[in-house]
Design a protein around this motif. Structure first.
Motif, PDB file in Angstrom:
ATOM      1  N   UNK A 168      13.309 -11.693   0.753  1.00 24.54           N
ATOM      2  CA  UNK A 168      12.998 -11.930   2.161  1.00 24.54           C
ATOM      3  C   UNK A 168      12.963 -10.623   2.930  1.00 24.54           C
ATOM      4  N   UNK A 169      13.901  -9.720   2.640  1.00 24.46           N
ATOM      5  CA  UNK A 169      13.940  -8.416   3.318  1.00 24.46           C
ATOM      6  C   UNK A 169      12.693  -7.605   2.990  1.00 24.46           C
ATOM      7  N   UNK A 170      12.169  -7.765   1.785  1.00 22.41           N
ATOM      8  CA  UNK A 170      10.981  -7.019   1.359  1.00 22.41           C
ATOM      9  C   UNK A 170       9.769  -7.341   2.224  1.00 22.41           C
ATOM     10  N   UNK A 171       9.576  -8.623   2.575  1.00 20.00           N
ATOM     11  CA  UNK A 171       8.389  -9.028   3.341  1.00 20.00           C
ATOM     12  C   UNK A 171       8.739  -9.355   4.792  1.00 20.00           C
TER      13      UNK A 171
ATOM     14  N   UNK B   8       5.048  -5.655   1.084  1.00 24.33           N
ATOM     15  CA  UNK B   8       6.037  -5.061   1.982  1.00 24.33           C
ATOM     16  C   UNK B   8       5.738  -5.459   3.425  1.00 24.33           C
ATOM     17  N   UNK B   9       6.786  -5.384   4.236  1.00 29.22           N
ATOM     18  CA  UNK B   9       6.663  -5.672   5.665  1.00 29.22           C
ATOM     19  C   UNK B   9       7.074  -4.449   6.478  1.00 29.22           C
ATOM     20  N   UNK B  10       8.204  -4.559   7.159  1.00 26.11           N
ATOM     21  CA  UNK B  10       8.703  -3.434   7.962  1.00 26.11           C
ATOM     22  C   UNK B  10       9.177  -2.274   7.092  1.00 26.11           C
ATOM     23  N   UNK B  11       9.500  -2.539   5.845  1.00 24.79           N
ATOM     24  CA  UNK B  11       9.954  -1.493   4.899  1.00 24.79           C
ATOM     25  C   UNK B  11       8.857  -0.458   4.659  1.00 24.79           C
ATOM     26  N   UNK B  12       7.596  -0.838   4.905  1.00 25.10           N
ATOM     27  CA  UNK B  12       6.463   0.062   4.674  1.00 25.10           C
ATOM     28  C   UNK B  12       6.605   1.361   5.475  1.00 25.10           C
TER      29      UNK B  12
ATOM     30  N   UNK C  25       0.033   4.768  -5.548  1.00 22.96           N
ATOM     31  CA  UNK C  25      -0.538   3.475  -5.157  1.00 22.96           C
ATOM     32  C   UNK C  25      -0.125   2.356  -6.109  1.00 22.96           C
ATOM     33  N   UNK C  26      -0.029   2.655  -7.401  1.00 20.84           N
ATOM     34  CA  UNK C  26       0.325   1.630  -8.383  1.00 20.84           C
ATOM     35  C   UNK C  26       1.823   1.292  -8.348  1.00 20.84           C
ATOM     36  N   UNK C  27       2.636   2.219  -7.804  1.00 16.32           N
ATOM     37  CA  UNK C  27       4.099   2.011  -7.780  1.00 16.32           C
ATOM     38  C   UNK C  27       4.639   1.550  -6.423  1.00 16.32           C
ATOM     39  N   UNK C  28       3.767   1.340  -5.460  1.00 15.86           N
ATOM     40  CA  UNK C  28       4.226   0.969  -4.110  1.00 15.86           C
ATOM     41  C   UNK C  28       4.958  -0.372  -4.102  1.00 15.86           C
ATOM     42  N   UNK C  29       4.440  -1.336  -4.807  1.00 22.56           N
ATOM     43  CA  UNK C  29       5.071  -2.656  -4.869  1.00 22.56           C
ATOM     44  C   UNK C  29       6.422  -2.608  -5.560  1.00 22.56           C
ATOM     45  N   UNK C  30       6.500  -1.841  -6.643  1.00 32.37           N
ATOM     46  CA  UNK C  30       7.758  -1.751  -7.402  1.00 32.37           C
ATOM     47  C   UNK C  30       8.848  -1.051  -6.584  1.00 32.37           C
ATOM     48  N   UNK C  31       8.458   0.044  -5.921  1.00 32.10           N
ATOM     49  CA  UNK C  31       9.459   0.777  -5.136  1.00 32.10           C
ATOM     50  C   UNK C  31       9.879  -0.016  -3.905  1.00 32.10           C
ATOM     51  N   UNK C  32       8.970  -0.799  -3.327  1.00 37.26           N
ATOM     52  CA  UNK C  32       9.326  -1.628  -2.162  1.00 37.26           C
ATOM     53  C   UNK C  32      10.324  -2.716  -2.571  1.00 37.26           C
ATOM     54  N   UNK C  33      10.134  -3.292  -3.750  1.00 35.69           N
ATOM     55  CA  UNK C  33      11.072  -4.301  -4.253  1.00 35.69           C
ATOM     56  C   UNK C  33      12.445  -3.686  -4.500  1.00 35.69           C
ATOM     57  N   UNK C  34      12.454  -2.506  -5.093  1.00 33.50           N
ATOM     58  CA  UNK C  34      13.717  -1.810  -5.381  1.00 33.50           C
ATOM     59  C   UNK C  34      14.421  -1.405  -4.081  1.00 33.50           C
ATOM     60  N   UNK C  35      13.633  -0.925  -3.115  1.00 36.67           N
ATOM     61  CA  UNK C  35      14.195  -0.501  -1.823  1.00 36.67           C
ATOM     62  C   UNK C  35      14.765  -1.690  -1.053  1.00 36.67           C
TER      63      UNK C  35
ATOM     64  N   UNK D 116      16.019   8.744  -7.434  1.00 36.55           N
ATOM     65  CA  UNK D 116      15.974   8.794  -8.902  1.00 36.55           C
ATOM     66  C   UNK D 116      14.933   7.827  -9.467  1.00 36.55           C
ATOM     67  N   UNK D 117      14.819   6.644  -8.827  1.00 36.82           N
ATOM     68  CA  UNK D 117      13.810   5.669  -9.286  1.00 36.82           C
ATOM     69  C   UNK D 117      12.396   6.193  -9.041  1.00 36.82           C
ATOM     70  N   UNK D 118      12.191   6.873  -7.914  1.00 35.51           N
ATOM     71  CA  UNK D 118      10.881   7.488  -7.641  1.00 35.51           C
ATOM     72  C   UNK D 118      10.550   8.549  -8.693  1.00 35.51           C
TER      73      UNK D 118
END
Length: 476
Positions: free
Chosen positions: A256-259, A279-283, A293-303, A334-336
Protein backbone atom coordinates in the motif's frame (compact mmCIF):
# COMPACT_ATOMS: atom_id res chain seq x y z
CA UNK A 1 -15.46 -10.73 29.36
CA UNK A 2 -14.94 -8.09 26.64
CA UNK A 3 -12.38 -10.23 24.85
CA UNK A 4 -14.65 -13.27 25.01
CA UNK A 5 -17.64 -11.30 23.66
CA UNK A 6 -15.61 -9.96 20.71
CA UNK A 7 -14.47 -13.49 19.90
CA UNK A 8 -18.06 -14.72 20.10
CA UNK A 9 -19.17 -12.02 17.63
CA UNK A 10 -16.41 -13.09 15.24
CA UNK A 11 -17.45 -16.73 15.51
CA UNK A 12 -21.16 -16.06 14.83
CA UNK A 13 -20.77 -16.97 11.18
CA UNK A 14 -21.40 -20.06 9.07
CA UNK A 15 -18.90 -22.14 11.11
CA UNK A 16 -19.56 -25.64 12.40
CA UNK A 17 -20.66 -25.91 16.04
CA UNK A 18 -17.72 -28.14 17.04
CA UNK A 19 -15.15 -25.65 15.72
CA UNK A 20 -16.90 -22.77 17.51
CA UNK A 21 -16.83 -24.59 20.87
CA UNK A 22 -13.17 -25.54 20.41
CA UNK A 23 -12.12 -21.95 19.62
CA UNK A 24 -14.11 -20.52 22.56
CA UNK A 25 -12.48 -23.08 24.85
CA UNK A 26 -9.01 -22.03 23.64
CA UNK A 27 -9.84 -18.35 24.31
CA UNK A 28 -11.09 -19.16 27.83
CA UNK A 29 -7.96 -21.15 28.68
CA UNK A 30 -5.73 -18.32 27.40
CA UNK A 31 -7.53 -15.70 29.51
CA UNK A 32 -7.39 -17.98 32.55
CA UNK A 33 -3.68 -18.57 32.06
CA UNK A 34 -3.05 -14.82 31.74
CA UNK A 35 -4.94 -14.12 35.00
CA UNK A 36 -3.00 -16.87 36.75
CA UNK A 37 0.34 -15.43 35.57
CA UNK A 38 -0.46 -11.81 36.45
CA UNK A 39 -2.54 -12.06 39.62
CA UNK A 40 -1.93 -15.61 40.85
CA UNK A 41 -5.60 -16.64 40.98
CA UNK A 42 -6.65 -20.10 39.80
CA UNK A 43 -9.37 -19.73 37.16
CA UNK A 44 -11.97 -22.22 36.07
CA UNK A 45 -12.67 -22.10 32.35
CA UNK A 46 -15.43 -23.63 30.35
CA UNK A 47 -18.67 -23.01 28.53
CA UNK A 48 -20.70 -22.43 31.73
CA UNK A 49 -18.29 -19.76 33.03
CA UNK A 50 -18.36 -17.98 29.68
CA UNK A 51 -22.17 -17.95 29.63
CA UNK A 52 -22.31 -16.67 33.25
CA UNK A 53 -19.90 -13.84 32.39
CA UNK A 54 -21.88 -13.01 29.29
CA UNK A 55 -25.10 -12.90 31.27
CA UNK A 56 -23.59 -10.68 33.99
CA UNK A 57 -22.27 -8.29 31.37
CA UNK A 58 -25.59 -8.18 29.55
CA UNK A 59 -27.76 -7.66 32.66
CA UNK A 60 -25.26 -5.66 34.75
CA UNK A 61 -27.51 -2.58 34.96
CA UNK A 62 -30.38 -4.75 36.33
CA UNK A 63 -28.18 -6.42 38.97
CA UNK A 64 -26.80 -3.14 40.42
CA UNK A 65 -29.27 -0.77 42.11
CA UNK A 66 -29.48 2.77 40.75
CA UNK A 67 -27.67 1.90 37.51
CA UNK A 68 -29.45 2.25 34.18
CA UNK A 69 -28.50 0.74 30.84
CA UNK A 70 -27.54 4.19 29.48
CA UNK A 71 -25.25 5.00 32.42
CA UNK A 72 -23.66 1.51 32.18
CA UNK A 73 -22.85 2.06 28.49
CA UNK A 74 -21.40 5.50 29.33
CA UNK A 75 -19.27 3.94 32.07
CA UNK A 76 -17.98 1.32 29.64
CA UNK A 77 -17.12 4.04 27.13
CA UNK A 78 -15.32 6.11 29.77
CA UNK A 79 -13.39 3.06 30.91
CA UNK A 80 -12.30 2.38 27.33
CA UNK A 81 -11.16 5.99 26.87
CA UNK A 82 -9.20 6.02 30.13
CA UNK A 83 -7.56 2.69 29.25
CA UNK A 84 -6.51 3.97 25.82
CA UNK A 85 -5.17 7.22 27.34
CA UNK A 86 -3.12 5.25 29.84
CA UNK A 87 -1.74 2.97 27.11
CA UNK A 88 -0.89 5.70 24.60
CA UNK A 89 1.34 8.33 26.23
CA UNK A 90 0.56 11.73 24.70
CA UNK A 91 3.65 13.74 23.79
CA UNK A 92 3.27 17.31 22.51
CA UNK A 93 6.56 17.24 20.61
CA UNK A 94 5.52 14.17 18.62
CA UNK A 95 2.26 15.48 17.14
CA UNK A 96 2.00 14.74 13.41
CA UNK A 97 -0.95 17.12 12.80
CA UNK A 98 1.48 20.03 12.41
CA UNK A 99 3.40 18.11 9.75
CA UNK A 100 0.23 17.44 7.75
CA UNK A 101 -0.78 21.11 7.85
CA UNK A 102 2.71 22.42 7.00
CA UNK A 103 3.05 20.04 4.00
CA UNK A 104 -0.32 21.06 2.59
CA UNK A 105 0.60 24.73 3.11
CA UNK A 106 3.95 24.15 1.42
CA UNK A 107 2.24 22.69 -1.67
CA UNK A 108 -0.24 25.58 -1.74
CA UNK A 109 2.59 28.12 -1.46
CA UNK A 110 4.44 26.47 -4.36
CA UNK A 111 1.37 26.87 -6.59
CA UNK A 112 0.72 30.44 -5.48
CA UNK A 113 4.34 31.54 -5.88
CA UNK A 114 4.43 30.08 -9.40
CA UNK A 115 1.23 31.88 -10.47
CA UNK A 116 2.28 35.18 -8.86
CA UNK A 117 5.77 35.09 -10.37
CA UNK A 118 4.25 34.45 -13.83
CA UNK A 119 2.05 37.50 -13.26
CA UNK A 120 5.15 39.58 -12.39
CA UNK A 121 6.88 38.33 -15.57
CA UNK A 122 3.94 39.31 -17.77
CA UNK A 123 3.48 42.65 -16.04
CA UNK A 124 7.15 43.71 -16.02
CA UNK A 125 7.74 42.08 -19.43
CA UNK A 126 5.94 44.99 -21.13
CA UNK A 127 8.68 47.30 -19.89
CA UNK A 128 11.75 44.98 -19.99
CA UNK A 129 11.01 41.83 -22.10
CA UNK A 130 14.69 40.78 -22.50
CA UNK A 131 15.07 40.06 -18.76
CA UNK A 132 12.98 36.85 -18.99
CA UNK A 133 15.53 35.12 -21.23
CA UNK A 134 18.54 36.22 -19.15
CA UNK A 135 17.03 35.24 -15.73
CA UNK A 136 14.63 32.24 -15.89
CA UNK A 137 14.37 31.72 -12.07
CA UNK A 138 11.21 33.15 -10.51
CA UNK A 139 12.68 34.37 -7.21
CA UNK A 140 15.67 36.13 -8.82
CA UNK A 141 13.43 37.66 -11.50
CA UNK A 142 11.14 39.19 -8.84
CA UNK A 143 14.14 40.55 -6.92
CA UNK A 144 15.56 42.07 -10.12
CA UNK A 145 12.19 43.62 -11.06
CA UNK A 146 12.06 45.26 -7.63
CA UNK A 147 15.72 46.41 -7.81
CA UNK A 148 15.75 47.72 -11.42
CA UNK A 149 12.37 49.48 -11.61
CA UNK A 150 12.74 51.79 -14.59
CA UNK A 151 15.31 50.27 -16.95
CA UNK A 152 16.41 53.69 -18.23
CA UNK A 153 17.72 54.59 -14.78
CA UNK A 154 19.99 51.50 -14.74
CA UNK A 155 23.69 52.44 -14.90
CA UNK A 156 27.12 50.96 -14.15
CA UNK A 157 26.81 52.15 -10.55
CA UNK A 158 24.07 49.59 -9.96
CA UNK A 159 26.23 46.76 -11.37
CA UNK A 160 27.33 45.65 -7.89
CA UNK A 161 23.72 45.36 -6.75
CA UNK A 162 22.88 43.28 -9.82
CA UNK A 163 25.84 40.96 -9.12
CA UNK A 164 24.65 40.45 -5.51
CA UNK A 165 21.19 39.38 -6.73
CA UNK A 166 22.27 37.29 -9.74
CA UNK A 167 25.56 35.96 -8.18
CA UNK A 168 27.19 36.14 -11.61
CA UNK A 169 29.16 39.04 -13.13
CA UNK A 170 28.50 38.03 -16.76
CA UNK A 171 24.74 37.90 -16.22
CA UNK A 172 24.78 41.30 -14.49
CA UNK A 173 26.67 42.81 -17.44
CA UNK A 174 24.21 41.18 -19.89
CA UNK A 175 21.25 42.70 -17.97
CA UNK A 176 22.91 46.16 -18.12
CA UNK A 177 23.53 45.89 -21.88
CA UNK A 178 19.99 44.60 -22.52
CA UNK A 179 18.49 47.52 -20.59
CA UNK A 180 20.26 49.98 -22.91
CA UNK A 181 18.95 48.38 -26.11
CA UNK A 182 15.57 47.11 -24.90
CA UNK A 183 12.46 47.04 -27.10
CA UNK A 184 10.04 47.40 -24.18
CA UNK A 185 7.47 50.14 -23.85
CA UNK A 186 7.70 53.02 -21.40
CA UNK A 187 5.77 52.66 -18.14
CA UNK A 188 4.45 55.39 -15.85
CA UNK A 189 5.93 55.75 -12.32
CA UNK A 190 2.61 54.71 -10.73
CA UNK A 191 2.62 51.41 -12.67
CA UNK A 192 6.23 50.77 -11.63
CA UNK A 193 5.32 51.35 -7.97
CA UNK A 194 2.54 48.74 -8.24
CA UNK A 195 4.88 46.25 -9.97
CA UNK A 196 7.54 46.75 -7.29
CA UNK A 197 5.06 46.30 -4.42
CA UNK A 198 3.66 43.12 -5.99
CA UNK A 199 7.14 41.68 -6.62
CA UNK A 200 8.10 42.44 -2.98
CA UNK A 201 5.03 40.45 -1.87
CA UNK A 202 6.12 37.50 -4.01
CA UNK A 203 9.66 37.73 -2.54
CA UNK A 204 8.29 37.72 1.03
CA UNK A 205 6.13 34.68 0.20
CA UNK A 206 9.10 32.74 -1.18
CA UNK A 207 11.19 33.65 1.90
CA UNK A 208 8.35 32.48 4.15
CA UNK A 209 8.31 29.22 2.19
CA UNK A 210 12.00 28.68 3.00
CA UNK A 211 11.30 29.23 6.71
CA UNK A 212 8.35 26.82 6.57
CA UNK A 213 10.55 24.17 4.96
CA UNK A 214 13.08 24.51 7.78
CA UNK A 215 10.27 24.19 10.33
CA UNK A 216 9.04 21.04 8.55
CA UNK A 217 12.54 19.53 8.69
CA UNK A 218 12.89 20.20 12.42
CA UNK A 219 9.40 18.80 13.08
CA UNK A 220 10.08 15.66 11.04
CA UNK A 221 13.34 15.07 12.95
CA UNK A 222 11.26 15.07 16.18
CA UNK A 223 8.24 13.05 14.99
CA UNK A 224 9.64 10.64 12.37
CA UNK A 225 13.47 10.78 12.34
CA UNK A 226 13.99 7.32 10.80
CA UNK A 227 11.55 7.95 7.94
CA UNK A 228 13.06 11.38 7.19
CA UNK A 229 16.60 9.93 7.27
CA UNK A 230 15.55 7.16 4.85
CA UNK A 231 13.44 8.96 2.26
CA UNK A 232 13.81 12.68 3.02
CA UNK A 233 11.77 15.12 5.09
CA UNK A 234 9.40 16.36 2.37
CA UNK A 235 8.57 12.93 0.87
CA UNK A 236 8.14 11.42 4.34
CA UNK A 237 5.85 14.28 5.37
CA UNK A 238 3.80 13.80 2.17
CA UNK A 239 3.40 10.09 2.97
CA UNK A 240 2.20 10.93 6.51
CA UNK A 241 -0.17 13.59 5.15
CA UNK A 242 -1.62 11.22 2.54
CA UNK A 243 -2.08 8.41 5.07
CA UNK A 244 -3.75 10.77 7.57
CA UNK A 245 -1.33 10.21 10.45
CA UNK A 246 1.88 8.41 11.34
CA UNK A 247 -0.06 5.59 13.03
CA UNK A 248 -2.13 5.04 9.89
CA UNK A 249 1.05 4.91 7.80
CA UNK A 250 2.56 2.42 10.27
CA UNK A 251 -0.52 0.19 9.91
CA UNK A 252 -0.27 0.09 6.11
CA UNK A 253 1.50 -2.85 4.43
CA UNK A 254 4.47 -2.21 2.12
CA UNK A 255 2.35 -2.83 -1.01
CA UNK A 256 0.00 0.00 0.00
CA UNK A 257 2.86 2.39 0.83
CA UNK A 258 4.41 1.66 -2.58
CA UNK A 259 1.37 2.95 -4.53
CA UNK A 260 0.28 5.58 -1.98
CA UNK A 261 -0.66 8.64 -4.03
CA UNK A 262 -1.37 6.70 -7.26
CA UNK A 263 -4.86 5.46 -6.34
CA UNK A 264 -6.43 6.90 -9.49
CA UNK A 265 -4.02 5.00 -11.75
CA UNK A 266 -4.47 1.82 -9.68
CA UNK A 267 -8.28 1.80 -9.96
CA UNK A 268 -8.10 2.65 -13.65
CA UNK A 269 -5.68 -0.27 -14.19
CA UNK A 270 -7.95 -2.63 -12.22
CA UNK A 271 -10.98 -1.47 -14.21
CA UNK A 272 -9.32 -1.85 -17.60
CA UNK A 273 -7.28 -4.92 -16.51
CA UNK A 274 -4.03 -3.18 -17.40
CA UNK A 275 -0.70 -2.88 -15.63
CA UNK A 276 -0.91 -1.54 -12.08
CA UNK A 277 1.34 1.43 -11.11
CA UNK A 278 4.80 0.70 -9.70
CA UNK A 279 5.10 3.76 -7.45
CA UNK A 280 3.18 6.70 -6.05
CA UNK A 281 4.61 9.41 -3.80
CA UNK A 282 7.79 7.32 -3.37
CA UNK A 283 8.70 8.28 -6.97
CA UNK A 284 9.93 11.68 -5.64
CA UNK A 285 12.71 9.91 -3.74
CA UNK A 286 16.24 10.11 -5.14
CA UNK A 287 16.67 6.33 -5.14
CA UNK A 288 14.11 5.73 -7.91
CA UNK A 289 15.58 8.52 -10.02
CA UNK A 290 19.04 6.97 -9.72
CA UNK A 291 17.88 3.45 -10.61
CA UNK A 292 17.86 2.17 -14.19
CA UNK A 293 14.56 1.95 -16.07
CA UNK A 294 14.34 -1.84 -15.71
CA UNK A 295 15.07 -1.68 -11.94
CA UNK A 296 12.68 1.13 -10.99
CA UNK A 297 9.86 -1.21 -9.98
CA UNK A 298 12.13 -3.47 -7.95
CA UNK A 299 13.79 -0.61 -6.07
CA UNK A 300 10.40 1.04 -5.39
CA UNK A 301 9.12 -2.21 -3.86
CA UNK A 302 12.26 -2.54 -1.73
CA UNK A 303 12.09 1.12 -0.67
CA UNK A 304 8.40 0.81 0.31
CA UNK A 305 9.32 -2.18 2.48
CA UNK A 306 11.98 -0.14 4.29
CA UNK A 307 9.61 2.84 4.63
CA UNK A 308 7.03 0.70 6.46
CA UNK A 309 9.73 -0.54 8.87
CA UNK A 310 10.95 3.03 9.51
CA UNK A 311 7.41 4.38 10.08
CA UNK A 312 6.61 1.60 12.57
CA UNK A 313 9.85 2.24 14.47
CA UNK A 314 9.07 5.98 14.62
CA UNK A 315 5.47 5.41 15.67
CA UNK A 316 6.02 2.92 18.50
CA UNK A 317 9.46 3.84 19.87
CA UNK A 318 9.58 5.83 23.13
CA UNK A 319 12.75 7.81 22.31
CA UNK A 320 12.88 8.59 18.55
CA UNK A 321 16.30 8.24 16.89
CA UNK A 322 17.52 8.37 13.29
CA UNK A 323 19.85 5.35 13.70
CA UNK A 324 17.44 2.87 12.11
CA UNK A 325 16.72 5.28 9.24
CA UNK A 326 20.42 5.65 8.46
CA UNK A 327 20.92 1.86 8.49
CA UNK A 328 17.88 1.31 6.23
CA UNK A 329 19.21 3.96 3.86
CA UNK A 330 22.52 2.10 3.70
CA UNK A 331 20.61 -1.08 2.83
CA UNK A 332 18.81 0.65 -0.06
CA UNK A 333 22.15 2.01 -1.32
CA UNK A 334 23.60 -1.51 -1.20
CA UNK A 335 20.58 -2.87 -3.10
CA UNK A 336 21.07 -0.21 -5.79
CA UNK A 337 24.74 -1.19 -6.09
CA UNK A 338 23.66 -4.85 -6.29
CA UNK A 339 21.35 -4.10 -9.25
CA UNK A 340 24.14 -2.20 -11.06
CA UNK A 341 27.31 -4.14 -10.21
CA UNK A 342 26.08 -7.45 -8.78
CA UNK A 343 27.84 -6.95 -5.43
CA UNK A 344 25.84 -8.91 -2.78
CA UNK A 345 24.35 -6.71 -0.01
CA UNK A 346 24.47 -7.43 3.73
CA UNK A 347 21.76 -9.50 5.34
CA UNK A 348 18.88 -7.71 7.06
CA UNK A 349 19.52 -9.49 10.38
CA UNK A 350 23.13 -8.25 10.60
CA UNK A 351 22.15 -4.67 9.82
CA UNK A 352 19.31 -4.65 12.35
CA UNK A 353 21.57 -6.07 15.10
CA UNK A 354 24.06 -3.25 14.51
CA UNK A 355 21.21 -0.71 14.48
CA UNK A 356 19.78 -2.03 17.77
CA UNK A 357 23.19 -1.73 19.50
CA UNK A 358 23.74 1.82 18.21
CA UNK A 359 20.16 2.87 19.01
CA UNK A 360 20.44 1.58 22.60
CA UNK A 361 23.60 3.68 23.06
CA UNK A 362 21.90 6.78 21.64
CA UNK A 363 18.80 6.27 23.79
CA UNK A 364 20.96 5.85 26.90
CA UNK A 365 22.79 9.09 26.09
CA UNK A 366 19.49 10.95 25.53
CA UNK A 367 18.11 9.69 28.84
CA UNK A 368 21.28 10.76 30.66
CA UNK A 369 20.91 14.26 29.23
CA UNK A 370 17.25 14.39 30.25
CA UNK A 371 18.11 13.28 33.80
CA UNK A 372 20.85 15.93 34.01
CA UNK A 373 18.41 18.61 32.84
CA UNK A 374 15.83 17.53 35.41
CA UNK A 375 18.43 17.56 38.20
CA UNK A 376 19.60 21.04 37.20
CA UNK A 377 16.00 22.25 37.11
CA UNK A 378 15.32 20.86 40.60
CA UNK A 379 18.49 22.52 41.95
CA UNK A 380 17.44 25.86 40.44
CA UNK A 381 13.97 25.59 41.97
CA UNK A 382 15.47 24.77 45.40
CA UNK A 383 17.84 27.74 45.20
CA UNK A 384 15.00 30.07 44.26
CA UNK A 385 12.86 28.86 47.14
CA UNK A 386 15.75 29.18 49.60
CA UNK A 387 16.54 32.69 48.37
CA UNK A 388 12.89 33.70 48.66
CA UNK A 389 12.65 32.25 52.18
CA UNK A 390 15.82 34.10 53.24
CA UNK A 391 14.54 37.34 51.72
CA UNK A 392 11.18 37.03 53.50
CA UNK A 393 12.92 36.32 56.83
CA UNK A 394 15.18 39.35 56.45
CA UNK A 395 12.25 41.59 55.60
CA UNK A 396 10.23 40.30 58.56
CA UNK A 397 13.18 40.92 60.90
CA UNK A 398 13.71 44.40 59.47
CA UNK A 399 9.99 45.12 59.99
CA UNK A 400 9.96 43.80 63.59
CA UNK A 401 13.05 45.81 64.71
CA UNK A 402 11.60 49.27 63.91
CA UNK A 403 8.32 48.21 65.56
CA UNK A 404 10.19 47.52 68.86
CA UNK A 405 12.05 50.79 68.55
CA UNK A 406 8.76 52.63 67.95
CA UNK A 407 7.16 51.12 71.06
CA UNK A 408 9.70 52.78 73.46
CA UNK A 409 9.10 56.38 72.31
CA UNK A 410 5.34 55.69 72.39
CA UNK A 411 5.61 54.71 76.07
CA UNK A 412 7.65 57.84 76.77
CA UNK A 413 5.07 59.95 74.96
CA UNK A 414 2.28 58.37 76.98
CA UNK A 415 4.15 59.17 80.21
CA UNK A 416 4.65 62.76 79.07
CA UNK A 417 0.97 63.04 78.11
CA UNK A 418 -0.09 61.67 81.54
CA UNK A 419 2.22 64.17 83.24
CA UNK A 420 0.76 66.95 81.13
CA UNK A 421 -2.77 65.81 81.96
CA UNK A 422 -1.87 65.83 85.69
CA UNK A 423 -0.41 69.30 85.36
CA UNK A 424 -3.65 70.51 83.81
CA UNK A 425 -5.50 69.72 87.04
CA UNK A 426 -2.90 71.58 89.25
CA UNK A 427 -2.84 75.39 89.13
CA UNK A 428 0.34 76.71 87.52
CA UNK A 429 2.07 79.86 88.86
CA UNK A 430 1.61 83.09 86.93
CA UNK A 431 4.67 84.82 85.48
CA UNK A 432 4.52 88.65 85.42
CA UNK A 433 0.73 88.49 85.74
CA UNK A 434 0.35 86.69 82.35
CA UNK A 435 -0.90 83.09 81.95
CA UNK A 436 1.04 80.86 79.58
CA UNK A 437 -1.03 79.13 76.87
CA UNK A 438 -1.38 75.44 77.73
CA UNK A 439 -0.77 72.78 74.94
CA UNK A 440 -3.69 70.70 73.64
CA UNK A 441 -2.84 67.06 74.53
CA UNK A 442 -6.01 65.46 73.00
CA UNK A 443 -5.18 66.51 69.44
CA UNK A 444 -1.62 65.21 69.76
CA UNK A 445 -2.89 61.93 71.09
CA UNK A 446 -5.29 61.51 68.15
CA UNK A 447 -2.55 62.29 65.64
CA UNK A 448 -0.13 59.83 67.24
CA UNK A 449 -2.74 57.05 67.39
CA UNK A 450 -3.74 57.57 63.74
CA UNK A 451 -0.09 57.52 62.59
CA UNK A 452 0.57 54.29 64.52
CA UNK A 453 -2.55 52.66 63.05
CA UNK A 454 -1.53 53.62 59.49
CA UNK A 455 1.96 52.18 60.01
CA UNK A 456 0.51 48.90 61.33
CA UNK A 457 -1.87 48.61 58.38
CA UNK A 458 0.93 49.22 55.88
CA UNK A 459 3.10 46.56 57.55
CA UNK A 460 0.22 44.06 57.48
CA UNK A 461 -0.32 44.70 53.77
CA UNK A 462 3.39 44.19 53.05
CA UNK A 463 3.41 40.90 54.96
CA UNK A 464 0.34 39.66 53.05
CA UNK A 465 1.93 40.52 49.68
CA UNK A 466 5.15 38.71 50.62
CA UNK A 467 3.26 35.60 51.73
CA UNK A 468 1.23 35.57 48.47
CA UNK A 469 4.41 35.89 46.39
CA UNK A 470 6.06 33.03 48.29
CA UNK A 471 2.97 30.83 47.75
CA UNK A 472 2.86 31.61 44.01
CA UNK A 473 6.52 30.78 43.61
CA UNK A 474 6.11 27.50 45.56
CA UNK A 475 3.16 26.54 43.35
CA UNK A 476 5.17 27.36 40.17
Amino acid sequence: GILHEDLRLLLETSMPAKKKKALLGVADTKIGAAILEELGYQCQTGGVVAEILRGIRLHFHALVKGLTAQSASKAQLGLGHSYSRAKVKFNVNRVDNMIIQSVSLLDQLDKDINTFSMRVREWYGYHFPELIKIVPENYTYCRLAKFIGNRKELSEESLEGLEEIVMDGAKAQAILEASRSSMGMDVSPLDLINIESFSSRVISLSEYRKGLQEYLRSKMSQVAPSLSALIGEVVGARLISHAGSLTNLAKYPASTVQILGAEKALFRALKTRGNTPKYGLIFHSTFIGRAAAKNKGRISRYLANKCTIASRIDCFSEVPTSVFGDKLREQVEERLAFYETGEPPRKNLEVMKEAVVEASEVVAEVRRRQEKKEKKKKKRDKRRLEALAAATEQEENSVLEPEENDMEPKKKKKKKQEAEAGSELEPEPEQNGLEEELPVPKKKRKLLVEAAQEEEEEEKKKKKKKKERARDLEED
